[in-house]
Design an enzyme around this catalytic site. Structure first.
Site, PDB file in Angstrom:
ATOM      1  N   GLU A 176     -31.006  -4.454 -32.832  1.00  0.00           N
ATOM      2  CA  GLU A 176     -29.642  -4.620 -33.358  1.00  0.00           C
ATOM      3  C   GLU A 176     -29.054  -3.360 -33.998  1.00  0.00           C
ATOM      4  OE1 GLU A 176     -28.857  -7.028 -36.714  1.00  0.00           O
ATOM      5  OE2 GLU A 176     -30.165  -5.858 -37.998  1.00  0.00           O
ATOM      6  N   ASN A 177     -29.909  -2.390 -34.370  1.00  0.00           N
ATOM      7  CA  ASN A 177     -29.407  -1.158 -34.997  1.00  0.00           C
ATOM      8  C   ASN A 177     -29.622   0.077 -34.119  1.00  0.00           C
ATOM      9  OD1 ASN A 177     -31.073  -2.749 -37.509  1.00  0.00           O
ATOM     10  ND2 ASN A 177     -28.877  -2.390 -37.765  1.00  0.00           N
TER      11      ASN A 177
ATOM     12  N   HIS B 265     -35.621  -4.679 -43.001  1.00  0.00           N
ATOM     13  CA  HIS B 265     -36.138  -3.346 -42.665  1.00  0.00           C
ATOM     14  C   HIS B 265     -37.282  -2.925 -43.595  1.00  0.00           C
ATOM     15  CE1 HIS B 265     -32.294  -1.921 -40.297  1.00  0.00           C
ATOM     16  NE2 HIS B 265     -32.571  -3.204 -40.095  1.00  0.00           N
TER      17      HIS B 265
ATOM     18  N   ASN C 177     -27.475  -9.891 -36.873  1.00  0.00           N
ATOM     19  CA  ASN C 177     -26.066  -9.853 -37.277  1.00  0.00           C
ATOM     20  C   ASN C 177     -25.282  -8.661 -36.720  1.00  0.00           C
ATOM     21  OD1 ASN C 177     -28.007  -8.656 -39.173  1.00  0.00           O
ATOM     22  ND2 ASN C 177     -26.213  -8.026 -40.342  1.00  0.00           N
ATOM     23  N   HIS C 178     -25.973  -7.556 -36.385  1.00  0.00           N
ATOM     24  CA  HIS C 178     -25.247  -6.376 -35.881  1.00  0.00           C
ATOM     25  C   HIS C 178     -25.035  -6.384 -34.367  1.00  0.00           C
ATOM     26  CE1 HIS C 178     -24.994  -4.369 -39.689  1.00  0.00           C
ATOM     27  NE2 HIS C 178     -26.305  -4.424 -39.878  1.00  0.00           N
TER      28      HIS C 178
HETATM   29 FE   LIG Z   1     -31.488  -4.485 -38.791  1.00  0.00          FE
HETATM   30 FE   LIG Z   2     -29.733  -7.416 -39.479  1.00  0.00          FE
END
Ligand SMILES: [Fe+2]
Ligand SMILES: [Fe+2]
Length: 267
Positions: free
Chosen positions: A45-46, A183, A73-74
């Site tokens: 996601e990141n 994270h 969520n990203h």
């Molecule tokens: Fe993340």
């Molecule tokens: Fe996240």
């Protein structure tokens, strides 16, 4: 070494920006030789500059040997996601988004004679108020009832309590549940009493001198001075890859072992 009767899963925490991708590209072959995983899952996601994932990056991950890319969520932050998520079933988004959301919340695949379902769900405490992840899991497990399939869950959530609660809720109903999103890896890897491998968070892959993967001075300006600073991933100094290995008995599918793994390299 890996015993004959073992199906080994390697799951790596959120890949953050260039640093995380460089780390993954450099270390993946080494990790594959060292641990001989049968299935590799990463959270993506990141991956695209800290926010979201592009088609090019997701294709690269699959070409490098990643089997499934989970998210959170990203996932929607690079707008091109809407153009390709439907065509790339190996890239999944949280299952408990409302009906009609593009993409899938799980991916089913055959790997080394094992039928596997990897599921992504998302928490609601200190996060967007989406549909109930507990009921979403109930519905999916109902669909899978009576099937001889290994069920692995990435629970993308902020609160340790919500993740632990999900662990207890799914104990004995799924084969493994690991957390992502904070994270920061937690030290509570264990096999729950009804034989679900569990850890609250598996951490991330990216720069050590960072605030959860992002640039320290930008984070300071935003939090301490309340300036609307744009975050970007940290790139300098040592990089660290964090994740877990889970061994399952091929026949019974019960987890035998869960352990954290860490690899470091200079940035
Ligand atoms: Fe993340
Ligand atoms: Fe996240």
């Amino acid at each position: 070494m890996k015993a004959e009767n073992v199906f080994r899963v390697m799951a790596l925490g959120d890949i953050v920006g260039d640093a995380g991708r460089k780390l993954l590209q450099t270390k993946l072959i080494h990790l594959q030789r060292k641990y001989l995983p049968d299935l590799v899952v990463v959270n993506g996601e990141n991956a695209a500059h800290g926010f979201g994932i592009t088609k090019k990056i997701a294709e690269e991950f699959l070409n490098w040997g990643i089997d499934v890319i989970t998210s959170g969520n990203h996932i929607w932050q690079k707008k091109e996601i809407f153009d390709f998520i439907e065509e790339m079933p190996q890239l999944i988004r949280p299952l408990n988004y409302p009906p009609g959301t593009p993409g899938n919340g799980f991916y089913r695949l055959q790997k080394k004679d094992m039928d596997v379902v990897v599921v992504n769900i998302m928490g609601r405490i200190y996060m967007e108020p989406i549909d109930c992840p507990f009921r979403a899991m109930d519905e999916l497990l109902k669909q899978l009832e009576g099937e001889n399939v290994l069920v692995l869950v990435d629970f993308h959530a902020e609160a340790t309590s919500e993740k632990q609660l999900m662990g207890w809720y799914l104990d004995g109903r799924v084969h493994a549940l690991w957390g992502t999103h904070t994270h920061i890896p937690t030290a509570d890897e264990r096999i729950l009493p009804k034989k679900t491998a569990y850890i609250t968070d598996i951490g991330m892959c990216g720069a050590v001198y960072s605030v959860i993967g992002m640039n320290v001075s930008e984070s300071q300006r935003r939090v301490i001075q309340h300036l609307p600073v744009r975050f970007s991933p940290a790139t300098e100094g040592e990089l660290e890859l964090q994740g877990i290995l889970i061994d399952f008995d091929k026949k019974s599918k019960k987890p035998l072992l869960i352990q954290r793994i860490v690899e470091r390299m200079e940035g």
